[in-house]
Scaffold this motif. Sequence first.
Motif, PDB file in Angstrom:
ATOM      1  N   GLU A 132       1.020  -1.169   0.097  1.00  0.00           N
ATOM      2  CA  GLU A 132       0.122   0.067   0.048  1.00  0.00           C
ATOM      3  C   GLU A 132       0.767   1.072   0.052  1.00  0.00           C
ATOM      4  O   GLU A 132       1.941   1.255   0.266  1.00  0.00           O
ATOM      5  N   ASN A 133      -0.020   2.259  -0.363  1.00  0.00           N
ATOM      6  CA  ASN A 133       0.731   3.633  -0.291  1.00  0.00           C
ATOM      7  C   ASN A 133       1.945   3.938  -0.947  1.00  0.00           C
ATOM      8  O   ASN A 133       2.293   5.189  -0.855  1.00  0.00           O
ATOM      9  N   ILE A 134       2.584   3.247  -1.933  1.00  0.00           N
ATOM     10  CA  ILE A 134       3.553   3.488  -2.748  1.00  0.00           C
ATOM     11  C   ILE A 134       3.213   4.326  -3.579  1.00  0.00           C
ATOM     12  O   ILE A 134       4.092   5.770  -3.944  1.00  0.00           O
ATOM     13  N   GLY A 135       2.027   4.676  -4.382  1.00  0.00           N
ATOM     14  CA  GLY A 135       1.653   5.527  -5.188  1.00  0.00           C
ATOM     15  C   GLY A 135       1.751   7.038  -4.771  1.00  0.00           C
ATOM     16  O   GLY A 135       2.534   7.885  -5.277  1.00  0.00           O
ATOM     17  N   PRO A 136       0.946   7.175  -3.756  1.00  0.00           N
ATOM     18  CA  PRO A 136       0.881   8.451  -3.162  1.00  0.00           C
ATOM     19  C   PRO A 136       1.999   8.946  -2.297  1.00  0.00           C
ATOM     20  O   PRO A 136       2.617  10.402  -2.370  1.00  0.00           O
ATOM     21  N   VAL A 137       3.039   8.246  -1.641  1.00  0.00           N
ATOM     22  CA  VAL A 137       4.294   8.364  -1.416  1.00  0.00           C
ATOM     23  C   VAL A 137       5.401   8.584  -2.228  1.00  0.00           C
ATOM     24  O   VAL A 137       6.243   9.716  -2.380  1.00  0.00           O
ATOM     25  N   ASN A 138       5.545   7.614  -3.022  1.00  0.00           N
ATOM     26  CA  ASN A 138       6.876   7.677  -3.936  1.00  0.00           C
ATOM     27  C   ASN A 138       6.490   7.972  -5.268  1.00  0.00           C
ATOM     28  O   ASN A 138       7.446   8.110  -6.027  1.00  0.00           O
ATOM     29  N   GLY A 139       5.116   8.124  -5.569  1.00  0.00           N
ATOM     30  CA  GLY A 139       5.066   8.588  -7.111  1.00  0.00           C
ATOM     31  C   GLY A 139       4.367   7.438  -7.768  1.00  0.00           C
ATOM     32  O   GLY A 139       4.909   5.977  -7.411  1.00  0.00           O
ATOM     33  N   THR A 140       3.497   7.572  -8.865  1.00  0.00           N
ATOM     34  CA  THR A 140       3.166   6.418  -9.873  1.00  0.00           C
ATOM     35  C   THR A 140       4.055   5.857 -10.473  1.00  0.00           C
ATOM     36  O   THR A 140       3.927   4.839 -10.960  1.00  0.00           O
ATOM     37  N   GLY A 141       5.080   6.652 -10.959  1.00  0.00           N
ATOM     38  CA  GLY A 141       5.861   6.244 -12.103  1.00  0.00           C
ATOM     39  C   GLY A 141       5.411   6.705 -13.494  1.00  0.00           C
ATOM     40  O   GLY A 141       6.041   6.380 -14.555  1.00  0.00           O
ATOM     41  N   ARG A 142       4.146   7.165 -13.877  1.00  0.00           N
ATOM     42  CA  ARG A 142       3.884   7.550 -15.115  1.00  0.00           C
ATOM     43  C   ARG A 142       4.497   8.463 -15.479  1.00  0.00           C
ATOM     44  O   ARG A 142       4.625   8.368 -16.863  1.00  0.00           O
ATOM     45  N   LEU A 143       4.970   9.448 -14.945  1.00  0.00           N
ATOM     46  CA  LEU A 143       5.690  10.550 -15.466  1.00  0.00           C
ATOM     47  C   LEU A 143       7.101  10.601 -15.388  1.00  0.00           C
ATOM     48  O   LEU A 143       7.697  11.604 -15.800  1.00  0.00           O
ATOM     49  N   ASP A 144       7.639   9.794 -14.697  1.00  0.00           N
ATOM     50  CA  ASP A 144       9.157   9.885 -14.297  1.00  0.00           C
ATOM     51  C   ASP A 144       9.912   8.449 -14.552  1.00  0.00           C
ATOM     52  O   ASP A 144      10.805   8.032 -14.013  1.00  0.00           O
ATOM     53  N   GLU A 145       9.704   8.019 -15.795  1.00  0.00           N
ATOM     54  CA  GLU A 145      10.136   6.882 -16.292  1.00  0.00           C
ATOM     55  C   GLU A 145      10.070   5.705 -15.580  1.00  0.00           C
ATOM     56  O   GLU A 145      11.111   4.841 -15.589  1.00  0.00           O
ATOM     57  N   ARG A 146       9.288   5.636 -14.661  1.00  0.00           N
ATOM     58  CA  ARG A 146       8.861   4.483 -13.794  1.00  0.00           C
ATOM     59  C   ARG A 146      10.167   3.938 -13.001  1.00  0.00           C
ATOM     60  O   ARG A 146      10.658   2.917 -12.973  1.00  0.00           O
ATOM     61  N   ALA A 147      10.838   5.063 -12.174  1.00  0.00           N
ATOM     62  CA  ALA A 147      11.841   4.657 -11.463  1.00  0.00           C
ATOM     63  C   ALA A 147      11.440   3.641 -10.383  1.00  0.00           C
ATOM     64  O   ALA A 147      10.111   3.376 -10.146  1.00  0.00           O
ATOM     65  N   GLY A 148      12.323   2.735  -9.858  1.00  0.00           N
ATOM     66  CA  GLY A 148      12.134   1.516  -9.033  1.00  0.00           C
ATOM     67  C   GLY A 148      11.373   1.906  -7.934  1.00  0.00           C
ATOM     68  O   GLY A 148      10.646   0.914  -7.513  1.00  0.00           O
ATOM     69  N   ARG A 149      11.598   3.057  -7.247  1.00  0.00           N
ATOM     70  CA  ARG A 149      10.802   3.314  -6.073  1.00  0.00           C
ATOM     71  C   ARG A 149       9.260   3.504  -6.215  1.00  0.00           C
ATOM     72  O   ARG A 149       8.444   3.266  -5.276  1.00  0.00           O
ATOM     73  N   THR A 150       8.853   3.780  -7.293  1.00  0.00           N
ATOM     74  CA  THR A 150       7.459   4.150  -7.706  1.00  0.00           C
ATOM     75  C   THR A 150       6.475   2.887  -8.022  1.00  0.00           C
ATOM     76  O   THR A 150       6.953   2.006  -7.949  1.00  0.00           O
ATOM     77  N   LEU A 151       5.396   3.002  -7.759  1.00  0.00           N
ATOM     78  CA  LEU A 151       4.453   1.935  -8.010  1.00  0.00           C
ATOM     79  C   LEU A 151       4.569   1.263  -9.357  1.00  0.00           C
ATOM     80  O   LEU A 151       4.720  -0.016  -9.272  1.00  0.00           O
ATOM     81  N   LEU A 152       4.417   1.839 -10.528  1.00  0.00           N
ATOM     82  CA  LEU A 152       4.641   1.329 -11.758  1.00  0.00           C
ATOM     83  C   LEU A 152       5.973   0.683 -11.836  1.00  0.00           C
ATOM     84  O   LEU A 152       6.543  -0.379 -12.730  1.00  0.00           O
ATOM     85  N   GLY A 153       7.144   1.288 -11.313  1.00  0.00           N
ATOM     86  CA  GLY A 153       8.319   0.811 -11.323  1.00  0.00           C
ATOM     87  C   GLY A 153       8.554  -0.433 -10.815  1.00  0.00           C
ATOM     88  O   GLY A 153       9.108  -1.258 -11.197  1.00  0.00           O
ATOM     89  N   ARG A 154       7.874  -0.902  -9.696  1.00  0.00           N
ATOM     90  CA  ARG A 154       8.065  -2.069  -8.971  1.00  0.00           C
ATOM     91  C   ARG A 154       7.358  -3.056  -9.952  1.00  0.00           C
ATOM     92  O   ARG A 154       7.757  -4.262 -10.017  1.00  0.00           O
ATOM     93  N   ILE A 155       6.028  -2.773 -10.464  1.00  0.00           N
ATOM     94  CA  ILE A 155       5.513  -3.577 -11.249  1.00  0.00           C
ATOM     95  C   ILE A 155       6.169  -3.968 -12.363  1.00  0.00           C
ATOM     96  O   ILE A 155       6.430  -4.999 -12.819  1.00  0.00           O
ATOM     97  N   ALA A 156       6.872  -2.976 -13.049  1.00  0.00           N
ATOM     98  CA  ALA A 156       7.553  -3.176 -14.246  1.00  0.00           C
ATOM     99  C   ALA A 156       8.934  -3.972 -14.072  1.00  0.00           C
ATOM    100  O   ALA A 156       9.210  -4.769 -14.825  1.00  0.00           O
ATOM    101  N   ALA A 157       9.556  -3.837 -12.810  1.00  0.00           N
ATOM    102  CA  ALA A 157      10.705  -4.897 -12.750  1.00  0.00           C
ATOM    103  C   ALA A 157      10.314  -6.085 -12.672  1.00  0.00           C
ATOM    104  O   ALA A 157      11.073  -6.916 -13.286  1.00  0.00           O
ATOM    105  N   TYR A 158       9.304  -6.328 -11.941  1.00  0.00           N
ATOM    106  CA  TYR A 158       8.673  -7.835 -11.882  1.00  0.00           C
ATOM    107  C   TYR A 158       8.277  -8.292 -13.155  1.00  0.00           C
ATOM    108  O   TYR A 158       8.803  -9.417 -13.570  1.00  0.00           O
ATOM    109  N   GLY A 159       7.682  -7.448 -13.949  1.00  0.00           N
ATOM    110  CA  GLY A 159       7.085  -7.890 -15.205  1.00  0.00           C
ATOM    111  C   GLY A 159       8.235  -8.329 -16.261  1.00  0.00           C
ATOM    112  O   GLY A 159       8.235  -9.124 -17.019  1.00  0.00           O
ATOM    113  N   GLU A 160       9.313  -7.253 -16.182  1.00  0.00           N
ATOM    114  CA  GLU A 160      10.295  -7.624 -17.147  1.00  0.00           C
ATOM    115  C   GLU A 160      11.305  -8.654 -16.853  1.00  0.00           C
ATOM    116  O   GLU A 160      11.932  -9.305 -17.750  1.00  0.00           O
TER     117      GLU A 160
END
Length: 442
Positions: A132-160
């Motif tokens: 929980e709370n990764i998006g509001p705290v660390n950012g969604t990652g949609r606009l910052d190249e999905r850095a690993g800290r962000t919500l989409l960054g963690r999802i992308a690291a797993y998916g890749e």
Amino acid sequence: MTALRADGFPAAEVRARAREGAARLFPPAASYGHELFGDAPGRADAPDRADALDRTRLVPPAFMPRRLEKLIELAREPLHRDVDLTTVIGGFAATLPVYVSAFGSTEVASRDLGTAVGRQAAGLGIPMVVGENIGPVNGTGRLDERAGRTLLGRIAAYGEALTGDGGGVTVQQSTEDADAEMWNLVYSDVSARPLLESGRLAFELKVGQGAKPGLGGMTVVGEEAAHRLEEHYAVERILDEGSGLALRCGTPGTFTREILAHQVRLMRNNYPRAKVWVKLPPSRDVREAAATAWEAGAHAVTVDGAEGGSGWAPTAFLDSVGLPLAECLRRLAPRPGDCLLVSGRMWEGTRAAKALAAGAGAVGLGRAALLAVDEDGDAGLERLVGALALELRLLVSAMGKYRVGELGPEDLWDPAAPERWETAAERAPRALAEPRADGVTL
């Protein structure tokens, strides 16, 4: 040795397994033939151990009809390597009954450790929960190249890192995540599309957690972050004076039976291509809450024992609040087809096997996963899980069984209840027939 600590947890042994893998399951090879090994005071069955699951022993039978069936099938004596560990976890195929528990926006998981866990979990073919709370705290990652800290960054690291058919990502949502519409963002983002199209995306509704049941998520943040987060979270400046640190508190959310059932049905309706999970605390009504979630259509119910959790929590909660995992397992009554996932001090095959025998479908690695990747960011979790998998195969085979899902209460012995391990569901019919103290038979 790296700096990450986990006081009160067998960190040294986890690190040793992350370094050495399956070799750590056995005494040193140089001692073979020169030393005798056996039980000793302070082991899991010692009477002073407070953890009922550790106190319980796995007890093989002498007569093993399933071993005979396997012998006939293979046309040879079966071995532990013939044990099938594959399973289904909350709608996801998995190589073994293990998943990675939720890491939220805590500082430890927000560093490279969170993405390292994701990459290795994907390679192992086991599911991972993004907390929980990764998006509001660390950012969604949609606009910052999905850095690993962000919500989409963690999802992308797993998916890749996914290669086989096993695994999946479950995105947990808190009240603040719901306000920010995190599930809508993930469900519609192009980076999550491969997971969605392959049936490997789930959303988890968080009702509570093991470390602090009844409370929301808590993290320590610096003053700059505190100012930024005050719009969405309660921020308490109650930590060491002059440290510049504050306590960020999430709201726990409010649930009744009707609210929980409605939320699950809403998730099934709004996100039809995603699996639905529900995360419960070790509450006194855990059986009723789990049954409500399953009846409403949840693919999985996750329960932390009071031993679980990797985040920041008041010591009073860590020491004195919530049911132990063993008691949760006794109270829960999953029916055939219900998927129960549990966590709480999981790191090796013995405790995992006991939880599986007591009714769980899979076990979650939390602190152990972080410690393993802290020890070796490239392969620490892989070695730890490899050791756990071998230990599970040895234990399941010793019970005369060759599918991990065949473990059951008959394989457990609790010295506090020496006849056999008995769940609440098994006790209930007998209890209804027993006279009460006032002489009335129910």
